[in-house]
Write a protein that holds these residues in place. Sequence first.
Motif, PDB file in Angstrom:
ATOM      1  N   PHE A  20      37.433  42.145  36.930  1.00 33.63           N
ATOM      2  CA  PHE A  20      37.390  43.610  36.833  1.00 33.63           C
ATOM      3  C   PHE A  20      36.700  44.045  35.532  1.00 33.63           C
ATOM      4  O   PHE A  20      35.942  45.008  35.508  1.00 33.63           O
ATOM      5  CB  PHE A  20      38.799  44.203  36.875  1.00 33.63           C
ATOM      6  N   TRP A  21      36.962  43.336  34.457  1.00 38.25           N
ATOM      7  CA  TRP A  21      36.388  43.647  33.157  1.00 38.25           C
ATOM      8  C   TRP A  21      34.869  43.507  33.217  1.00 38.25           C
ATOM      9  O   TRP A  21      34.132  44.333  32.702  1.00 38.25           O
ATOM     10  CB  TRP A  21      36.995  42.696  32.142  1.00 38.25           C
ATOM     11  N   GLU A  22      34.414  42.465  33.853  1.00 38.51           N
ATOM     12  CA  GLU A  22      32.973  42.199  33.944  1.00 38.51           C
ATOM     13  C   GLU A  22      32.271  43.152  34.917  1.00 38.51           C
ATOM     14  O   GLU A  22      31.213  43.711  34.600  1.00 38.51           O
ATOM     15  CB  GLU A  22      32.744  40.752  34.389  1.00 38.51           C
ATOM     16  N   GLU A  26      35.113  49.457  40.989  1.00 42.55           N
ATOM     17  CA  GLU A  26      34.374  49.809  42.203  1.00 42.55           C
ATOM     18  C   GLU A  26      33.502  48.657  42.710  1.00 42.55           C
ATOM     19  O   GLU A  26      33.395  48.445  43.906  1.00 42.55           O
ATOM     20  CB  GLU A  26      33.487  51.037  41.960  1.00 42.55           C
ATOM     21  N   LYS A  27      32.882  47.925  41.813  1.00 37.38           N
ATOM     22  CA  LYS A  27      31.949  46.872  42.224  1.00 37.38           C
ATOM     23  C   LYS A  27      32.628  45.535  42.510  1.00 37.38           C
ATOM     24  O   LYS A  27      31.968  44.587  42.909  1.00 37.38           O
ATOM     25  CB  LYS A  27      30.869  46.688  41.159  1.00 37.38           C
ATOM     26  N   THR A  28      33.929  45.472  42.326  1.00 38.66           N
ATOM     27  CA  THR A  28      34.661  44.250  42.628  1.00 38.66           C
ATOM     28  C   THR A  28      35.267  44.384  44.022  1.00 38.66           C
ATOM     29  O   THR A  28      36.126  45.222  44.254  1.00 38.66           O
ATOM     30  CB  THR A  28      35.778  44.010  41.582  1.00 38.66           C
ATOM     31  N   PRO A  99      34.227  39.045  28.799  1.00 34.67           N
ATOM     32  CA  PRO A  99      33.169  40.038  29.003  1.00 34.67           C
ATOM     33  C   PRO A  99      33.034  40.905  27.751  1.00 34.67           C
ATOM     34  O   PRO A  99      33.972  41.016  26.959  1.00 34.67           O
ATOM     35  CB  PRO A  99      33.688  40.866  30.184  1.00 34.67           C
ATOM     36  N   LEU A 100      31.908  41.517  27.598  1.00 32.54           N
ATOM     37  CA  LEU A 100      31.683  42.368  26.436  1.00 32.54           C
ATOM     38  C   LEU A 100      32.410  43.696  26.606  1.00 32.54           C
ATOM     39  O   LEU A 100      32.683  44.142  27.709  1.00 32.54           O
ATOM     40  CB  LEU A 100      30.185  42.615  26.257  1.00 32.54           C
ATOM     41  N   GLY A 101      32.686  44.323  25.476  1.00 31.04           N
ATOM     42  CA  GLY A 101      33.318  45.635  25.506  1.00 31.04           C
ATOM     43  C   GLY A 101      34.816  45.538  25.661  1.00 31.04           C
ATOM     44  O   GLY A 101      35.455  44.603  25.205  1.00 31.04           O
TER      45      GLY A 101
END
Length: 192
Positions: A20-22, A26-28, A99-101
């Motif tokens: 989910f972080w990466e 919505e895109k998962t 993941p970043l952020g």
Amino acid sequence: MTRSKEFDEREVLLKAMYLFWEKGYEKTSLQDLVTHMGIHRRSLYDTFGDKHSLFVKTLELYEKHKTATIQAEVIRGRSAKQAIRFIFDLLIEVNDDRPLGCLFVNSATELALRDPEVREITNEGFNNGEKVLLDIIQKGQQSGEIPIDKDAKLLAAFLQTTLIGLRVLVRTSTDKKKLHQIADISIAMLDA
């Protein structure tokens, strides 16, 4: 007769959190989750509920992990400014497979306007981060490291806002020098 789980719940929840972080909520897809977590779709539903319930559980896990990491490191005999520097460096110098952020920033910008539960969890996470900073600043004021005439709550809010902005920039910029300069200016505000 119920079957015993053939997986470690925390381990697969961590896998979902990183996905989910990466990718974002919505895109998962459910298939992405099943594949990445290494469990059957039925096990996902039986253990975590639907996709949204799983997502909420990953946000809760992220908050626990983030808070524990920061608190454990901050209390390692660091001065207030060293502790704040550590928090900035932890954000800027990502040297592992994370993941970043920030999952909270990503989730708030993606969903908070239309998902009250995500809004509540991310706001609570932001508030907890600000409380950690407030505690550090107040300890720095008690020790004489940070001027006592500074409004500790305002400084904590300023630093938290800067950290949230950096969490966005970390995802879009590889210029770590610039990010460290922003951190330096932010920490210098403690004396200004």
